[in-house]
Motif scaffolding. Sequence first.
Motif, PDB file in Angstrom:
ATOM      1  N   ALA A 263     -26.513 -25.113 -44.739  1.00  0.00           N
ATOM      2  CA  ALA A 263     -26.154 -24.512 -46.020  1.00  0.00           C
ATOM      3  C   ALA A 263     -24.660 -24.207 -46.149  1.00  0.00           C
ATOM      4  CB  ALA A 263     -26.972 -23.249 -46.241  1.00  0.00           C
ATOM      5  N   LEU A 264     -24.052 -23.685 -45.089  1.00  0.00           N
ATOM      6  CA  LEU A 264     -22.641 -23.306 -45.172  1.00  0.00           C
ATOM      7  C   LEU A 264     -21.746 -24.530 -45.294  1.00  0.00           C
ATOM      8  CD1 LEU A 264     -22.365 -20.360 -42.647  1.00  0.00           C
ATOM      9  CD2 LEU A 264     -22.131 -20.300 -45.124  1.00  0.00           C
ATOM     10  N   THR A 265     -22.022 -25.521 -44.435  1.00  0.00           N
ATOM     11  CA  THR A 265     -21.249 -26.764 -44.493  1.00  0.00           C
ATOM     12  C   THR A 265     -21.402 -27.394 -45.871  1.00  0.00           C
ATOM     13  OG1 THR A 265     -21.890 -27.034 -42.210  1.00  0.00           O
ATOM     14  CG2 THR A 265     -20.811 -28.894 -43.249  1.00  0.00           C
ATOM     15  N   ARG A 266     -22.628 -27.345 -46.388  1.00  0.00           N
ATOM     16  CA  ARG A 266     -22.901 -27.935 -47.685  1.00  0.00           C
ATOM     17  C   ARG A 266     -22.046 -27.256 -48.755  1.00  0.00           C
ATOM     18  NH1 ARG A 266     -28.904 -27.428 -49.487  1.00  0.00           N
ATOM     19  NH2 ARG A 266     -29.156 -27.940 -47.286  1.00  0.00           N
ATOM     20  N   ALA A 267     -21.981 -25.926 -48.715  1.00  0.00           N
ATOM     21  CA  ALA A 267     -21.183 -25.195 -49.700  1.00  0.00           C
ATOM     22  C   ALA A 267     -19.720 -25.594 -49.615  1.00  0.00           C
ATOM     23  CB  ALA A 267     -21.342 -23.697 -49.469  1.00  0.00           C
ATOM     24  N   HIS A 268     -19.212 -25.715 -48.388  1.00  0.00           N
ATOM     25  CA  HIS A 268     -17.823 -26.141 -48.212  1.00  0.00           C
ATOM     26  C   HIS A 268     -17.576 -27.494 -48.841  1.00  0.00           C
ATOM     27  CE1 HIS A 268     -16.833 -23.242 -44.840  1.00  0.00           C
ATOM     28  NE2 HIS A 268     -15.808 -23.197 -45.675  1.00  0.00           N
ATOM     29  N   LEU A 269     -18.476 -28.425 -48.543  1.00  0.00           N
ATOM     30  CA  LEU A 269     -18.275 -29.782 -49.036  1.00  0.00           C
ATOM     31  C   LEU A 269     -18.426 -29.850 -50.550  1.00  0.00           C
ATOM     32  CD1 LEU A 269     -19.758 -32.239 -46.420  1.00  0.00           C
ATOM     33  CD2 LEU A 269     -17.406 -31.631 -46.902  1.00  0.00           C
ATOM     34  N   GLN A 270     -19.332 -29.020 -51.094  1.00  0.00           N
ATOM     35  CA  GLN A 270     -19.474 -28.994 -52.551  1.00  0.00           C
ATOM     36  C   GLN A 270     -18.170 -28.541 -53.199  1.00  0.00           C
ATOM     37  OE1 GLN A 270     -22.770 -26.360 -52.831  1.00  0.00           O
ATOM     38  NE2 GLN A 270     -24.307 -27.983 -52.612  1.00  0.00           N
ATOM     39  N   ASP A 271     -17.568 -27.498 -52.626  1.00  0.00           N
ATOM     40  CA  ASP A 271     -16.287 -27.024 -53.163  1.00  0.00           C
ATOM     41  C   ASP A 271     -15.225 -28.102 -53.059  1.00  0.00           C
ATOM     42  OD1 ASP A 271     -17.437 -24.648 -53.797  1.00  0.00           O
ATOM     43  OD2 ASP A 271     -16.741 -23.582 -52.003  1.00  0.00           O
ATOM     44  N   ALA A 272     -15.204 -28.786 -51.878  1.00  0.00           N
ATOM     45  CA  ALA A 272     -14.223 -29.854 -51.689  1.00  0.00           C
ATOM     46  C   ALA A 272     -14.434 -30.946 -52.724  1.00  0.00           C
ATOM     47  CB  ALA A 272     -14.348 -30.426 -50.279  1.00  0.00           C
ATOM     48  N   LEU A 273     -15.698 -31.315 -52.937  1.00  0.00           N
ATOM     49  CA  LEU A 273     -16.002 -32.376 -53.893  1.00  0.00           C
ATOM     50  C   LEU A 273     -15.591 -31.975 -55.302  1.00  0.00           C
ATOM     51  CD1 LEU A 273     -17.317 -35.107 -54.484  1.00  0.00           C
ATOM     52  CD2 LEU A 273     -19.496 -33.940 -54.706  1.00  0.00           C
ATOM     53  N   MET A 274     -15.837 -30.705 -55.657  1.00  0.00           N
ATOM     54  CA  MET A 274     -15.456 -30.229 -56.990  1.00  0.00           C
ATOM     55  C   MET A 274     -13.955 -30.361 -57.205  1.00  0.00           C
ATOM     56  SD  MET A 274     -17.483 -26.969 -58.465  1.00  0.00           S
ATOM     57  CE  MET A 274     -17.665 -26.007 -56.976  1.00  0.00           C
ATOM     58  N   SER A 275     -13.183 -29.948 -56.200  1.00  0.00           N
ATOM     59  CA  SER A 275     -11.732 -29.989 -56.412  1.00  0.00           C
ATOM     60  C   SER A 275     -11.231 -31.422 -56.437  1.00  0.00           C
ATOM     61  CB  SER A 275     -11.009 -29.150 -55.354  1.00  0.00           C
ATOM     62  OG  SER A 275     -11.148 -29.752 -54.105  1.00  0.00           O
ATOM     63  N   ILE A 276     -11.851 -32.309 -55.622  1.00  0.00           N
ATOM     64  CA  ILE A 276     -11.445 -33.713 -55.643  1.00  0.00           C
ATOM     65  C   ILE A 276     -11.777 -34.326 -56.999  1.00  0.00           C
ATOM     66  CG2 ILE A 276     -11.995 -35.998 -54.714  1.00  0.00           C
ATOM     67  CD1 ILE A 276     -12.452 -34.604 -52.002  1.00  0.00           C
ATOM     68  N   GLN A 277     -12.946 -34.014 -57.500  1.00  0.00           N
ATOM     69  CA  GLN A 277     -13.359 -34.602 -58.770  1.00  0.00           C
ATOM     70  C   GLN A 277     -12.463 -34.095 -59.897  1.00  0.00           C
ATOM     71  OE1 GLN A 277     -15.584 -33.536 -61.591  1.00  0.00           O
ATOM     72  NE2 GLN A 277     -15.859 -35.643 -62.308  1.00  0.00           N
ATOM     73  N   GLN A 278     -12.086 -32.822 -59.807  1.00  0.00           N
ATOM     74  CA  GLN A 278     -11.177 -32.235 -60.783  1.00  0.00           C
ATOM     75  C   GLN A 278      -9.839 -32.987 -60.776  1.00  0.00           C
ATOM     76  OE1 GLN A 278     -12.112 -28.649 -61.793  1.00  0.00           O
ATOM     77  NE2 GLN A 278     -10.846 -29.161 -63.558  1.00  0.00           N
ATOM     78  N   GLU A 279      -9.395 -33.289 -59.546  1.00  0.00           N
ATOM     79  CA  GLU A 279      -8.082 -33.912 -59.382  1.00  0.00           C
ATOM     80  C   GLU A 279      -8.100 -35.374 -59.835  1.00  0.00           C
ATOM     81  OE1 GLU A 279      -6.512 -33.241 -55.445  1.00  0.00           O
ATOM     82  OE2 GLU A 279      -5.107 -34.910 -55.676  1.00  0.00           O
ATOM     83  N   LEU A 280      -9.127 -36.107 -59.431  1.00  0.00           N
ATOM     84  CA  LEU A 280      -9.158 -37.548 -59.703  1.00  0.00           C
ATOM     85  C   LEU A 280      -9.862 -37.879 -61.001  1.00  0.00           C
ATOM     86  CD1 LEU A 280     -10.188 -38.841 -56.153  1.00  0.00           C
ATOM     87  CD2 LEU A 280      -7.880 -38.496 -57.046  1.00  0.00           C
ATOM     88  N   ASN A 281     -10.598 -36.919 -61.562  1.00  0.00           N
ATOM     89  CA  ASN A 281     -11.387 -37.145 -62.768  1.00  0.00           C
ATOM     90  C   ASN A 281     -12.278 -38.377 -62.612  1.00  0.00           C
ATOM     91  OD1 ASN A 281     -12.259 -36.463 -65.311  1.00  0.00           O
ATOM     92  ND2 ASN A 281     -10.805 -37.849 -66.305  1.00  0.00           N
ATOM     93  N   SER A 282     -12.941 -38.488 -61.474  1.00  0.00           N
ATOM     94  CA  SER A 282     -13.774 -39.661 -61.241  1.00  0.00           C
ATOM     95  C   SER A 282     -15.153 -39.467 -61.866  1.00  0.00           C
ATOM     96  CB  SER A 282     -13.916 -39.915 -59.736  1.00  0.00           C
ATOM     97  OG  SER A 282     -13.802 -38.719 -59.015  1.00  0.00           O
ATOM     98  N   THR A 283     -15.765 -40.590 -62.174  1.00  0.00           N
ATOM     99  CA  THR A 283     -17.142 -40.576 -62.668  1.00  0.00           C
ATOM    100  C   THR A 283     -18.057 -40.525 -61.453  1.00  0.00           C
ATOM    101  OG1 THR A 283     -16.346 -42.068 -64.356  1.00  0.00           O
ATOM    102  CG2 THR A 283     -18.724 -41.747 -64.230  1.00  0.00           C
TER     103      THR A 283
END
Lengths: 304, 331
Positions: free
Chosen positions: A172-192
């Motif tokens: 669960a903790l690792t998952r939360a970290h990666l979700q946050d990372a994914l959110m910021s990457i998606q925000q930055e790259l605006n990927s579909t």
Amino acid sequence: MTKPHLELTGVHMAFDTPKGEFLALDNVNLKIRKGEFVSLIGHSGCGKSTVLNIVAGLLQATQGGCVLDGHEVNTPGPERAVVFQHHALMPWLTVYENVELAVNQVFRKTMSKAEKREWIMHNLALVNMQHAIDKRPGEISGGMAQRVGIARALSMKPSVLLMDEPFGALDALTRAHLQDALMSIQQELNSTVIMITHDVDEAVLLSDRIVMMTNGPAATVGEELTVELPRPRNRVTLADDATYVHCRQAVLSFLYEKQSFPAKSQPTRAEPDADTTGPTSSPALPETSADHAVEEVTKERAMA
Amino acid sequence: MSTITQSQNPSAVSRWLNALAERLSPQALTQTVRNLLLPAIGIGLFLAFWQLSAPQVETSLGSFPAPSDVWEQAGQLWQEHSSERERATRFVEMQEARNARILADNPDANVSIRPYPGAPTFFDQIGTSLVTVLSGFLLATVIAVPLGVVVGLNRHFAAAVNPLIQVFKPVSPLAWLPLVTMVVSATYVSDDPMFEKAFLTSMITVTLCSLWPTLINTSFGVAAVDPDLINVSRVLRLSFWTHTRKVVLPSSVPMIFTGLRVSLGIAWMVLIAAEMLAQNPGLGKFVWDEFQNGSSQSLSRIMVAVLTIGFIGFLLDRVMLVIQKKVAWNE
């Protein structure tokens, strides 16, 4: 309305099994805008992965099809990069070499050696894995390996990023970290992004839109829910945000009231009062779900 | 990349030093003693049993050799080898001296040095056996690995060749040998042959018997590549060759090496039988000749050969293990 970036039209998917044809997907329609983050959610076995594999080109729909930027999808390709549930890194290559394999293939002709190296390091930096470039997948944790899997997919500069339960195998903790990372990457790259999940919180937190699928066989899109939450999103402050709670409730209600868990309709346990044991009661079941339950019973009998 | 190797160097040295220190710690030493003690006890008991029971077994060539007889004959064989070597050196020196004299008289003279015509010694025969087994094994590898890859990649091809593999796999070298001998005699006709016919016969028999484990393991390894990795390859649109080279082969290296180790073991076992019958001047021929010789020392000398064969087989396996650890990613 502008032309959608990615469009699935009337997708049927039937598999040949020794017991006859098995209809996994029945008339799936989906339109996705550029830069949109879409989650596919549903019970296991409902054909989420099949939808993703059709978009990836790893499977061919028996009817209907998928169009990306005006081109029909027939084969797999790097413009539809896939992040697999179990990282799928080559165990004999280092972290760097795994991303390099993708970059060398996709940008063989368009990047110089130095550019490639910089691009590999850039993508590893996006997922915070620069420190482990010489490690092999066996020497890093599952969460780290999944980060590298994401870096490898991003390094292909995909126009759609396909994620097949990318965090399902993590704690669960690792998952939360990666979700946050994914959110910021998606925000930055605006990927579909199209992401498969069976985690309701993950779906609400990450998505612009949640596509809920009915139970298989012959699964299709049941409901769609637009998540009207401003970005960047913060999991802690959202926890008692009214919109968040509403979205979460809507998905839960779809999954556990309208589409009760498939196991409940198995003939061995399908006693008339079986459903009353659960917190959700059956009288509210809409017709479609009941039909599915009946279909499933017949299917089970046919297979027995 | 240069920065990476540079940063690795000091860590490699310190790792090595750490390993050394660990190995010299008291716990590690007791562990080592324990690891050596039990095998030593086992060997000691075996030797004692052998020494006591061997004289009880009477044969027409005297009693069965005890460890002491075998030890003596091993020394004897070494003696024979060194004296034979000395004679060979003298033989060549003599010719060189003679040639020098001829050249001094007539600088245009055509001189040559004939090789020493003496019989090969036990140690020469070990060398011949090793060369033969490695050639046969290499040939088997060169055939079995590519064929295994094709079998593993193509289900239809696999179904077609599977019955053949199953039928030929259990065939004994002794059954192949007459056929191989006849075919080699008939086809390998040359005025100036590069190889002895006996060598070729033994080598080909070794190849025929030892290629199956490598072939089967390679095909299994290739067929068992993680489907996720194959999907990655498809998403990247790797060409058939790149896919085979970068995904399929590395993924099946551990299985291929397991097959290679089994193959080399079989190759070595088969070789001795093949050499006996083909009269290839190796260990097999040594055993056969001693058996035919039938002197009072023959059995001891055969026993020396038996132990040598076992020991070399063990060493070959160890070498393969070391190579496997270097090459395979899962070790």
